[in-house]
Design a protein around this motif. Structure first.
Motif, PDB file in Angstrom:
ATOM      1  N   ILE A 144       8.015   9.062   4.045  1.00 12.54           N
ATOM      2  CA  ILE A 144       7.773   8.397   5.326  1.00 12.54           C
ATOM      3  C   ILE A 144       8.744   7.241   5.520  1.00 12.54           C
ATOM      4  N   PHE A 145       8.936   6.425   4.469  1.00 13.09           N
ATOM      5  CA  PHE A 145       9.837   5.282   4.583  1.00 13.09           C
ATOM      6  C   PHE A 145      11.297   5.730   4.665  1.00 13.09           C
ATOM      7  N   ASP A 146      11.639   6.835   3.983  1.00 15.15           N
ATOM      8  CA  ASP A 146      12.996   7.378   4.113  1.00 15.15           C
ATOM      9  C   ASP A 146      13.276   7.814   5.546  1.00 15.15           C
ATOM     10  N   ILE A 147      12.310   8.521   6.128  1.00 10.14           N
ATOM     11  CA  ILE A 147      12.447   8.979   7.512  1.00 10.14           C
ATOM     12  C   ILE A 147      12.563   7.791   8.456  1.00 10.14           C
ATOM     13  N   ALA A 148      11.724   6.789   8.213  1.00 10.37           N
ATOM     14  CA  ALA A 148      11.740   5.591   9.068  1.00 10.37           C
ATOM     15  C   ALA A 148      13.104   4.923   9.034  1.00 10.37           C
ATOM     16  N   GLN A 149      13.697   4.809   7.842  1.00 16.35           N
ATOM     17  CA  GLN A 149      15.008   4.163   7.740  1.00 16.35           C
ATOM     18  C   GLN A 149      16.089   4.998   8.423  1.00 16.35           C
ATOM     19  N   LYS A 150      16.056   6.290   8.211  1.00 16.71           N
ATOM     20  CA  LYS A 150      17.045   7.168   8.847  1.00 16.71           C
ATOM     21  C   LYS A 150      16.961   7.108  10.362  1.00 16.71           C
ATOM     22  N   ASN A 151      15.731   6.906  10.867  1.00 15.82           N
ATOM     23  CA  ASN A 151      15.529   6.842  12.318  1.00 15.82           C
ATOM     24  C   ASN A 151      15.742   5.447  12.890  1.00 15.82           C
ATOM     25  N   GLY A 152      16.141   4.506  12.033  1.00 10.38           N
ATOM     26  CA  GLY A 152      16.461   3.158  12.519  1.00 10.38           C
ATOM     27  C   GLY A 152      15.281   2.233  12.665  1.00 10.38           C
ATOM     28  N   SER A 153      14.206   2.462  11.910  1.00  9.54           N
ATOM     29  CA  SER A 153      13.027   1.599  11.997  1.00  9.54           C
ATOM     30  C   SER A 153      13.287   0.225  11.388  1.00  9.54           C
ATOM     31  N   VAL A 154      12.598  -0.746  11.918  1.00 17.61           N
ATOM     32  CA  VAL A 154      12.541  -2.070  11.295  1.00 17.61           C
ATOM     33  C   VAL A 154      11.652  -1.957  10.061  1.00 17.61           C
ATOM     34  N   LEU A 155      11.977  -2.700   9.009  1.00 19.37           N
ATOM     35  CA  LEU A 155      11.104  -2.796   7.833  1.00 19.37           C
ATOM     36  C   LEU A 155      10.500  -4.196   7.818  1.00 19.37           C
ATOM     37  N   TRP A 156       9.187  -4.260   8.003  1.00 21.26           N
ATOM     38  CA  TRP A 156       8.482  -5.539   7.939  1.00 21.26           C
ATOM     39  C   TRP A 156       8.000  -5.752   6.514  1.00 21.26           C
ATOM     40  N   GLN A 157       8.215  -6.963   5.998  1.00 21.86           N
ATOM     41  CA  GLN A 157       7.824  -7.290   4.621  1.00 21.86           C
ATOM     42  C   GLN A 157       6.902  -8.500   4.645  1.00 21.86           C
ATOM     43  N   ASP A 158       5.629  -8.259   4.472  1.00 19.09           N
ATOM     44  CA  ASP A 158       4.626  -9.315   4.505  1.00 19.09           C
ATOM     45  C   ASP A 158       4.161  -9.632   3.087  1.00 19.09           C
ATOM     46  N   VAL A 159       3.880 -10.903   2.844  1.00 19.29           N
ATOM     47  CA  VAL A 159       3.380 -11.320   1.541  1.00 19.29           C
ATOM     48  C   VAL A 159       2.190 -12.260   1.734  1.00 19.29           C
ATOM     49  N   TYR A 160       1.087 -11.937   1.069  1.00 14.96           N
ATOM     50  CA  TYR A 160      -0.094 -12.799   1.026  1.00 14.96           C
ATOM     51  C   TYR A 160      -0.146 -13.379  -0.395  1.00 14.96           C
ATOM     52  N   SER A 161      -0.044 -14.700  -0.515  1.00 13.67           N
ATOM     53  CA  SER A 161      -0.029 -15.345  -1.835  1.00 13.67           C
ATOM     54  C   SER A 161      -1.228 -16.271  -1.972  1.00 13.67           C
ATOM     55  N   PHE A 162      -1.669 -16.461  -3.229  1.00 13.32           N
ATOM     56  CA  PHE A 162      -2.890 -17.229  -3.456  1.00 13.32           C
ATOM     57  C   PHE A 162      -2.714 -18.293  -4.528  1.00 13.32           C
ATOM     58  N   ASP A 163      -3.446 -19.366  -4.361  1.00 13.65           N
ATOM     59  CA  ASP A 163      -3.709 -20.276  -5.461  1.00 13.65           C
ATOM     60  C   ASP A 163      -4.862 -19.618  -6.228  1.00 13.65           C
ATOM     61  N   ASN A 164      -4.630 -19.230  -7.476  1.00  8.65           N
ATOM     62  CA  ASN A 164      -5.655 -18.502  -8.234  1.00  8.65           C
ATOM     63  C   ASN A 164      -6.955 -19.286  -8.347  1.00  8.65           C
ATOM     64  N   ARG A 165      -6.844 -20.616  -8.353  1.00  9.90           N
ATOM     65  CA  ARG A 165      -8.057 -21.443  -8.417  1.00  9.90           C
ATOM     66  C   ARG A 165      -8.897 -21.272  -7.161  1.00  9.90           C
ATOM     67  N   TRP A 166      -8.213 -21.111  -6.035  1.00  8.73           N
ATOM     68  CA  TRP A 166      -8.912 -20.880  -4.765  1.00  8.73           C
ATOM     69  C   TRP A 166      -9.644 -19.552  -4.806  1.00  8.73           C
ATOM     70  N   LEU A 167      -8.993 -18.528  -5.348  1.00  6.71           N
ATOM     71  CA  LEU A 167      -9.651 -17.220  -5.490  1.00  6.71           C
ATOM     72  C   LEU A 167     -10.896 -17.342  -6.360  1.00  6.71           C
ATOM     73  N   GLU A 168     -10.789 -18.142  -7.415  1.00  2.00           N
ATOM     74  CA  GLU A 168     -11.940 -18.301  -8.316  1.00  2.00           C
ATOM     75  C   GLU A 168     -13.057 -19.093  -7.648  1.00  2.00           C
ATOM     76  N   GLU A 169     -12.681 -20.116  -6.889  1.00  2.07           N
ATOM     77  CA  GLU A 169     -13.690 -20.920  -6.187  1.00  2.07           C
ATOM     78  C   GLU A 169     -14.578 -20.063  -5.295  1.00  2.07           C
ATOM     79  N   HIS A 170     -14.012 -18.992  -4.763  1.00  7.97           N
ATOM     80  CA  HIS A 170     -14.742 -18.152  -3.824  1.00  7.97           C
ATOM     81  C   HIS A 170     -15.191 -16.821  -4.435  1.00  7.97           C
ATOM     82  N   GLY A 171     -15.210 -16.771  -5.770  1.00  6.39           N
ATOM     83  CA  GLY A 171     -15.756 -15.618  -6.453  1.00  6.39           C
ATOM     84  C   GLY A 171     -14.940 -14.348  -6.354  1.00  6.39           C
ATOM     85  N   ILE A 172     -13.629 -14.475  -6.079  1.00 12.90           N
ATOM     86  CA  ILE A 172     -12.780 -13.297  -5.920  1.00 12.90           C
ATOM     87  C   ILE A 172     -12.021 -12.999  -7.214  1.00 12.90           C
ATOM     88  N   TYR A 173     -11.865 -14.013  -8.050  1.00  8.83           N
ATOM     89  CA  TYR A 173     -11.095 -13.847  -9.288  1.00  8.83           C
ATOM     90  C   TYR A 173     -11.737 -14.655 -10.404  1.00  8.83           C
TER      91      TYR A 173
END
Length: 350
Positions: free
Chosen positions: A87-116
């Motif tokens: 799918i990504f090969d086809i997208a590049q060949k067809n001239g698609s934009v590649l969006w690169q999103d990153v969600y980053s965390f303070d691990n302490r924050w994740l722990e404060e809320h019971g996620i880590y």
């Protein structure tokens, strides 16, 4: 290995979650630079990374991640992985934009809320994956990409802070530009964080304090017993605009009357609802700190106007309630006056 700058870590220390986004046109030389940066010291060749699917290889490196996930699947098979690469090969060949999103965390924050759990290293990955889905879903809706867009993501553990990479493309492109508005990006972050942090009970408590404990009771103000209130009411009435259709707290024509309306509200809160108002302010401060910890500081920080806006809401609701009472009282007085005149005229005619 992905490396974050000292400034990036400093920002994470001030906010529990950071959302960053870049986009790379398929024809842009910067695409290669970005991929090279992402691939440093990883077991992926530069040759592989010259393609969009090479970026997926980076994301799926088993030494750094727990596997690719998509909108429909939390875990994918080898066959599905190959399909995604295609799918990504086809997208590049067809001239698609590649969006690169990153969600980053303070691990302490994740722990404060019971996620880590930092001791057991157990992370609630499914909750994070669903939060990503809510965030990307909003982006696709705002960009009219619900039918054309495709994305995959991966949770990475290979740095000091857990983070999630998301790659987005259009196999059959509908646009040549990848820029999203700042409002869209801010809301994507909010959608993500709000799913992780259920503040519904806190918001409900704050709203009940405003609407039920304070505003609703203001309907029962006895004008005849409180001389101070009677004085404020008179001043409000004396400064009301002639057209009663303008008797709404936030109307521009209410400027003069609003001064006295605010004085009445101040007096009411101080004399009749000091306990409830103090509790409201305390809860607003607590929620403001929670939002500040989650979203961080800055010009667009979500927490900055939260308390101010809720106080404005209180005064608006109180003001409109008082104006409604005034309008009804004046209407009753007018009706009584009409009846009195009619009665006097009838007596004179006898």
């Amino acid at each position: 290995m992905v490396k974050f700058s000292r400034g990036y870590y400093a920002k994470l220390a001030k906010s529990g979650v950071i959302f960053t986004s870049k986009f790379v046109p398929s024809s842009n030389d910067n695409f290669q630079d970005y991929i090279d940066y992402m691939a440093r010291k990883e077991a992926v060749t530069n040759k592989d990374l010259k393609s969009y699917s090479g970026y997926n290889e980076y994301m799926d490196n088993p030494y750094k991640t727990t596997g690719i996930f998509t909108n429909d699947y939390s875990f994918i098979s080898r066959e599905q992985k190959n399909d995604i690469k295609n799918i990504f090969d086809i997208a590049q060949k067809n001239g698609s934009v590649l969006w690169q999103d990153v969600y980053s965390f303070d691990n302490r924050w994740l722990e404060e809320h019971g996620i880590y759990d930092t001791k057991t290293k157990v992370l609630d990955e499914e909750k994070l994956k669903e939060a990503v889905r809510r965030s990307v879903e909003y982006s696709f809706k705002k960009m009219d990409m619900e039918e054309s867009g495709f994305w995959c993501g991966n949770i990475h553990y290979n740095t000091r802070h857990i983070h999630i990479h998301v790659a987005i493309c259009e196999p059959n492109p509908t646009r040549t530009r990848g820029k999203r508005t700042q409002k869209t990006l801010d809301t994507m972050k909010s959608k993500f964080a709000n799913y992780l942090l259920d503040y519904s009970k806190e918001y409900e408590h704050i709203n009940n304090l405003i609407r039920e404990s304070i505003v609703k009771d203001s309907k029962n103000i006895d004008l005849k017993k409180d001389r101070v209130i009677k004085k404020h009411i008179k001043n409000i009435i004396d400064n009301l605009p002639p057209d009663s259709r303008h008797w709404h707290y936030n109307y521009n024509t209410m400027k003069d009357s609003k001064v006295h309306l605010n004085k009445l509200i101040d007096y009411y809160l101080e004399e009749y609802k000091p306990k409830e108002y103090k509790e409201l302010l305390t809860e607003l401060d607590k929620q403001k700190e929670r939002l500040k910890r989650t979203y961080g500081v800055g010009k667009r920080a979500k927490y900055k106007d939260y308390k101010t806006n809720k106080i404005k809401e209180l005064y608006t609701r109180m003001g409109n309630t008082i104006l409604k009472n005034i309008k009804e009282d004046l209407k009753r007085e007018k009706e009584l006056e009409k009846r009195k005149v009619a009665f006097n005229n009838e007596v004179k005619s006898l």
